[in-house]
Design a protein around this motif. Structure first.
Motif, PDB file in Angstrom:
ATOM      1  N   PHE A 218       0.833  -1.208   0.000  1.00 21.02           N
ATOM      2  CA  PHE A 218       0.000   0.000   0.000  1.00 21.02           C
ATOM      3  C   PHE A 218       0.873   1.266   0.000  1.00 21.02           C
ATOM      4  CE2 PHE A 218      -2.392  -3.350   2.196  1.00 21.02           C
ATOM      5  CZ  PHE A 218      -3.494  -3.432   1.355  1.00 21.02           C
ATOM      6  N   GLY A 219       2.017   1.192  -0.648  1.00 24.23           N
ATOM      7  CA  GLY A 219       2.944   2.316  -0.643  1.00 24.23           C
ATOM      8  C   GLY A 219       2.525   3.486  -1.508  1.00 24.23           C
ATOM      9  N   GLN A 220       1.723   3.228  -2.517  1.00 27.89           N
ATOM     10  CA  GLN A 220       1.222   4.316  -3.356  1.00 27.89           C
ATOM     11  C   GLN A 220      -0.154   3.955  -3.904  1.00 27.89           C
ATOM     12  OE1 GLN A 220       3.962   5.068  -6.564  1.00 27.89           O
ATOM     13  NE2 GLN A 220       4.337   2.908  -6.953  1.00 27.89           N
ATOM     14  N   LEU A 221      -0.882   4.992  -4.269  1.00 32.17           N
ATOM     15  CA  LEU A 221      -2.261   4.840  -4.714  1.00 32.17           C
ATOM     16  C   LEU A 221      -2.437   5.530  -6.051  1.00 32.17           C
ATOM     17  CD1 LEU A 221      -5.297   4.162  -4.243  1.00 32.17           C
ATOM     18  CD2 LEU A 221      -5.470   6.306  -2.974  1.00 32.17           C
ATOM     19  N   GLN A 222      -3.048   4.837  -6.999  1.00 35.66           N
ATOM     20  CA  GLN A 222      -3.365   5.424  -8.292  1.00 35.66           C
ATOM     21  C   GLN A 222      -4.821   5.884  -8.296  1.00 35.66           C
ATOM     22  OE1 GLN A 222      -1.289   6.000 -10.734  1.00 35.66           O
ATOM     23  NE2 GLN A 222      -2.735   6.752 -12.236  1.00 35.66           N
ATOM     24  N   VAL A 223      -5.026   7.190  -8.340  1.00 35.06           N
ATOM     25  CA  VAL A 223      -6.377   7.756  -8.396  1.00 35.06           C
ATOM     26  C   VAL A 223      -6.791   7.842  -9.857  1.00 35.06           C
ATOM     27  CG1 VAL A 223      -7.801   9.765  -7.863  1.00 35.06           C
ATOM     28  CG2 VAL A 223      -5.997   9.054  -6.276  1.00 35.06           C
ATOM     29  N   ARG A 224      -7.870   7.146 -10.222  1.00 40.72           N
ATOM     30  CA  ARG A 224      -8.283   7.083 -11.629  1.00 40.72           C
ATOM     31  C   ARG A 224      -9.480   7.980 -11.945  1.00 40.72           C
ATOM     32  NH1 ARG A 224     -10.511   2.637 -12.517  1.00 40.72           N
ATOM     33  NH2 ARG A 224     -10.578   1.897 -10.377  1.00 40.72           N
ATOM     34  N   TYR A 225     -10.163   8.454 -10.913  1.00 44.02           N
ATOM     35  CA  TYR A 225     -11.354   9.280 -11.134  1.00 44.02           C
ATOM     36  C   TYR A 225     -11.159  10.673 -10.536  1.00 44.02           C
ATOM     37  CZ  TYR A 225     -14.081   5.431 -13.027  1.00 44.02           C
ATOM     38  OH  TYR A 225     -14.552   4.425 -13.830  1.00 44.02           O
ATOM     39  N   ALA A 230     -13.583  20.504 -18.001  1.00 48.14           N
ATOM     40  CA  ALA A 230     -14.802  20.401 -18.799  1.00 48.14           C
ATOM     41  C   ALA A 230     -14.524  19.689 -20.111  1.00 48.14           C
ATOM     42  CB  ALA A 230     -15.367  21.794 -19.064  1.00 48.14           C
ATOM     43  N   GLY A 231     -15.309  18.644 -20.385  1.00 48.41           N
ATOM     44  CA  GLY A 231     -15.184  17.916 -21.638  1.00 48.41           C
ATOM     45  C   GLY A 231     -14.033  16.941 -21.690  1.00 48.41           C
ATOM     46  N   SER A 232     -13.286  16.789 -20.581  1.00 50.98           N
ATOM     47  CA  SER A 232     -12.121  15.906 -20.560  1.00 50.98           C
ATOM     48  C   SER A 232     -12.411  14.668 -19.725  1.00 50.98           C
ATOM     49  CB  SER A 232     -10.903  16.632 -19.991  1.00 50.98           C
ATOM     50  OG  SER A 232     -10.600  17.784 -20.744  1.00 50.98           O
ATOM     51  N   ALA A 233     -11.565  13.670 -19.920  1.00 51.77           N
ATOM     52  CA  ALA A 233     -11.681  12.444 -19.136  1.00 51.77           C
ATOM     53  C   ALA A 233     -11.231  12.711 -17.703  1.00 51.77           C
ATOM     54  CB  ALA A 233     -10.824  11.355 -19.767  1.00 51.77           C
ATOM     55  N   PRO A 234     -11.629  11.858 -16.749  1.00 52.04           N
ATOM     56  CA  PRO A 234     -11.149  12.020 -15.371  1.00 52.04           C
ATOM     57  C   PRO A 234      -9.630  12.089 -15.323  1.00 52.04           C
ATOM     58  CG  PRO A 234     -12.901  10.393 -15.444  1.00 52.04           C
ATOM     59  CD  PRO A 234     -12.579  10.735 -16.873  1.00 52.04           C
ATOM     60  N   LYS A 235      -9.126  12.934 -14.461  1.00 57.26           N
ATOM     61  CA  LYS A 235      -7.686  13.187 -14.376  1.00 57.26           C
ATOM     62  C   LYS A 235      -7.040  12.193 -13.412  1.00 57.26           C
ATOM     63  CE  LYS A 235      -4.443  16.933 -13.306  1.00 57.26           C
ATOM     64  NZ  LYS A 235      -4.352  18.340 -12.814  1.00 57.26           N
ATOM     65  N   ARG A 236      -6.067  11.450 -13.898  1.00 58.50           N
ATOM     66  CA  ARG A 236      -5.358  10.478 -13.072  1.00 58.50           C
ATOM     67  C   ARG A 236      -4.208  11.146 -12.319  1.00 58.50           C
ATOM     68  NH1 ARG A 236      -5.480   4.813 -14.710  1.00 58.50           N
ATOM     69  NH2 ARG A 236      -7.160   4.461 -16.207  1.00 58.50           N
ATOM     70  N   ARG A 237      -3.870  10.557 -11.186  1.00 60.69           N
ATOM     71  CA  ARG A 237      -2.679  10.996 -10.468  1.00 60.69           C
ATOM     72  C   ARG A 237      -2.240   9.893  -9.513  1.00 60.69           C
ATOM     73  NH1 ARG A 237      -6.622  13.468  -7.254  1.00 60.69           N
ATOM     74  NH2 ARG A 237      -6.348  13.205  -5.002  1.00 60.69           N
ATOM     75  N   GLY A 238      -0.978   9.904  -9.178  1.00 60.42           N
ATOM     76  CA  GLY A 238      -0.448   8.979  -8.191  1.00 60.42           C
ATOM     77  C   GLY A 238      -0.262   9.690  -6.860  1.00 60.42           C
ATOM     78  N   VAL A 239      -0.643   9.021  -5.770  1.00 55.99           N
ATOM     79  CA  VAL A 239      -0.511   9.589  -4.426  1.00 55.99           C
ATOM     80  C   VAL A 239       0.328   8.636  -3.589  1.00 55.99           C
ATOM     81  CG1 VAL A 239      -1.722  10.508  -2.417  1.00 55.99           C
ATOM     82  CG2 VAL A 239      -2.824  10.573  -4.662  1.00 55.99           C
ATOM     83  N   LEU A 240       1.418   9.141  -3.038  1.00 53.14           N
ATOM     84  CA  LEU A 240       2.288   8.330  -2.189  1.00 53.14           C
ATOM     85  C   LEU A 240       1.726   8.247  -0.775  1.00 53.14           C
ATOM     86  CD1 LEU A 240       5.788   9.667  -3.305  1.00 53.14           C
ATOM     87  CD2 LEU A 240       4.528   7.689  -4.182  1.00 53.14           C
TER      88      LEU A 240
END
Length: 371
Positions: A218-225, A230-240
């Protein structure tokens, strides 16, 4: 009257005047809906805007080609005076109505020509800068909204855990959803997540961080939603992962709670296998908050505000915090910071001590034997 087939307008021949008007309005709304779909806007955004236009239609009891600025003033004056809607809500409503009028008055869609031939007049823009809410500063959030203090946060998490134990003692079935929500609240704070981000988490979104092996898988989390433009796909990011207890909380839930709900990929499902709803989470959050007599300005988003605030108070680099929460600009992260007066006092003391020590270190020394 001649038959009209312009764009998505159906033939009007043989219809009574009122029926023609209703049909044209229906075609206007359908055309606007398709325009927004072509821009890749979300269905919820499109539907909420259509609901606002229909609400305005019912209020003023006039067709769009007969709308005036007086209708707009009366409608929004009523929303403020009687329904007490907030500034941001009013602005969103006005923007929806403005966009609909922009669509109707765009010559590329021919609605002006259709209405002139059918009704002898045409739509016009009725929402202007001088009769709508302006956006004059970056931070317009409700001043009551804030982060939890550390004591409030601990009390809230203790209340959520006590609810699980209480229901289990009574032998009732509701202990599992209470357990799920208690973990969800902690995960929202532990990784600084928005409500929709934490709802959509799956077990496969966690992975190891080779530079922080103490957190295990559980060292890092990938946020997919993440929040989308506006008009774009959900923005991904990695959270440590930064707190050991958060990893332990998720591991406990995956081992002892999730299997009882089917053990699928979704981290926080309902007993029916669907995602837990925002409404259900909000209701449980408010119940715990009110039972603890905490401030009404605390909401689900306060977990995210608290994440930013507490990391900054702990001395974590602001740039790291900005990347963790996925903000493009440091000014946005600053809006989330609600650092305590104690933290500001410590920061000032540290700055003063640093300056004093540097001054003493560089001061010229007296001659030997002299004070």
């Amino acid at each position: 009257m001649d038959e009209e087939v312009v764009g998505r307008v159906v033939p009007l021949r043989g219809l009574a005047r009122r029926d023609r008007a209703d049909q044209v309005v229906a075609d206007m709304l359908e055309g606007w809906r398709r325009q927004q779909l072509a821009r890749n806007l979300s269905f919820t955004t499109i539907d909420s805007r259509a609901q606002l236009v229909n609400r305005f239609l019912r209020h003023c009891n006039e067709m769009p080609w007969r709308w005036t600025v007086a209708h707009v003033d009366e409608f929004f004056g009523d929303l403020r005076a009687e329904h007490h809607l907030g500034r941001s809500t009013i602005r969103a409503y006005q923007n929806a109505l403005r966009l609909f009028c922009d669509y109707l008055t765009d010559p590329r869609y021919d609605w002006d020509r259709v209405c002139e031939r059918a009704f002898g007049t045409h739509p016009s823009q009725v929402v202007h800068e001088w009769n709508s809410v302006g956006h004059h500063q970056d931070n317009e959030q409700d001043p009551r909204k804030r982060a939890f203090t550390r004591e409030e946060l601990q009390a809230f998490f203790d209340r959520a855990d006590d609810e699980v134990a209480r229901i289990r003692r009574l032998g009732r079935k509701g202990w599992l959803p209470a357990f799920r929500d208690a973990v969800l609240f902690k995960v929202a704070y532990g990784w600084g997540l928005r409500r929709n981000e934490v709802r959509h988490l799956q077990t496969v979104d966690f992975s190891r961080n080779p530079h922080a092996r103490e957190f295990g898988r559980f060292g890092q989390l990938q946020v997919r939603y993440g929040k989308a433009h506006a008009g774009s796909a959900p923005k991904r990011r990695g959270v440590l992962t930064v707190r050991s207890w958060s990893a332990e909380t998720v591991e406990q839930w995956i081992r002892h709670g999730l299997p009882l709900l089917g053990g699928g990929l979704d981290l926080f499902p309902t007993e029916r296998g669907t995602l837990v709803s925002e409404a259900a989470l909000g209701a449980r959050f408010r119940r715990y908050r009110d039972e603890l007599e905490l401030a009404a300005g605390l909401d689900m988003h306060s977990f995210r505000r608290s994440y930013v605030t507490h990391l900054l108070e702990d001395g974590v680099d602001p740039m790291f915090v900005q990347h963790q929460v996925g903000h493009e600009h440091a000014s946005t992260t600053a809006l989330y910071s609600c650092v305590s007066s104690d933290y500001r006092t410590r920061t000032l003391r540290h700055a003063l001590d640093t300056c004093l020590n540097e001054a003493l270190a560089t001061a010229p020394r007296g001659r030997a034997g002299q004070d």
